[in-house]
Scaffold this motif. Structure first.
Motif, mmCIF file in Angstrom:
data_model
loop_
_atom_site.group_PDB
_atom_site.id
_atom_site.type_symbol
_atom_site.label_atom_id
_atom_site.label_comp_id
_atom_site.label_asym_id
_atom_site.label_seq_id
_atom_site.Cartn_x
_atom_site.Cartn_y
_atom_site.Cartn_z
ATOM 1 N N SER A 38 0.796 -1.162 0.146
ATOM 2 C CA SER A 38 0.255 0.188 0.055
ATOM 3 C C SER A 38 0.913 1.399 -0.330
ATOM 4 O O SER A 38 1.438 1.403 0.367
ATOM 5 N N ASN A 44 -3.680 5.988 5.461
ATOM 6 C CA ASN A 44 -4.016 4.796 6.126
ATOM 7 C C ASN A 44 -3.799 3.659 5.007
ATOM 8 O O ASN A 44 -4.489 2.658 4.308
ATOM 9 N N GLY A 46 -4.582 4.142 1.847
ATOM 10 C CA GLY A 46 -6.035 3.143 0.505
ATOM 11 C C GLY A 46 -5.957 2.173 0.231
ATOM 12 O O GLY A 46 -6.173 1.678 1.427
ATOM 13 N N TRP A 47 -6.612 1.737 -0.887
ATOM 14 C CA TRP A 47 -7.703 1.112 -1.449
ATOM 15 C C TRP A 47 -6.549 0.613 -2.143
ATOM 16 O O TRP A 47 -5.441 1.128 -3.520
ATOM 17 N N ARG A 78 -13.424 -2.491 -3.046
ATOM 18 C CA ARG A 78 -12.587 -2.165 -2.894
ATOM 19 C C ARG A 78 -12.372 -2.730 -1.407
ATOM 20 O O ARG A 78 -12.491 -2.751 -0.711
ATOM 21 N N HIS A 79 -10.640 -2.830 -1.261
ATOM 22 C CA HIS A 79 -9.799 -3.804 -0.266
ATOM 23 C C HIS A 79 -9.402 -2.261 0.141
ATOM 24 O O HIS A 79 -8.316 -1.719 -0.090
ATOM 25 N N TYR A 80 -9.576 -2.032 1.237
ATOM 26 C CA TYR A 80 -9.462 -0.957 1.919
ATOM 27 C C TYR A 80 -7.686 -1.308 3.134
ATOM 28 O O TYR A 80 -8.285 -2.084 4.319
#
Length: 134
Positions: A38, A44, A46-47, A78-80
């Motif tokens: 990431s 954080n 992102g995604w 999305r995967h955060y």
């Protein structure tokens, strides 16, 4: 094929395995294990997701389309990530590559322009590849 899926993807249920076995051509498939970290651009991280428009393409312009994606959502889902620098591994499945392919690239096209390209992938006999997505 079934044995490999059960051993390496214990979180996939039997119905999914059966569906995959039925949907892949008898002559085989191409598995691309993708490694992604990431972005440090976002606190954080992102995604990440994958678009259905992802394909493998040879130098002669031939291409094979994405069949299935494991451990990564298909857009618009999305995967955060929880933090920057977080590692995610996912697998993309494609039909078996034509025998005359020696080098190919993986391309994800998206309407928003945030796709990717991994070039210079050398064909091997196993049909299993590891790539890093930047």
């Amino acid at each position: 094929f079934r044995r490999v899926l059960f051993r390496s993807n214990a979180d996939i249920n039997k119905e999914t395995i059966d569906l995959l076995v039925e949907s892949f051509p008898e002559e085989g498939s191409t598995m691309v294990h993708c490694h992604y970290v990431s972005s440090s651009e976002y606190i954080n991280g992102g995604w990440v997701n994958i678009h259905r428009t992802t394909y493998l393409r040879a130098n002669n312009g031939q291409q094979v389309e994405l069949l299935h994606a494991f451990n990564v959502p298909v857009a618009p889902n999305r995967h955060y990530f929880n933090k920057s620098g977080e590692y995610k591994k996912f697998t993309l499945c494609f039909p078996q590559l034509p025998k005359d392919w020696t080098i190919f690239e993986m391309v994800e096209e998206s309407l928003t322009g945030d796709g990717f390209k991994v070039s210079g992938i050398k064909r091997n006999e196993s049909g299993v590849y590891d790539v890093t997505i930047d």
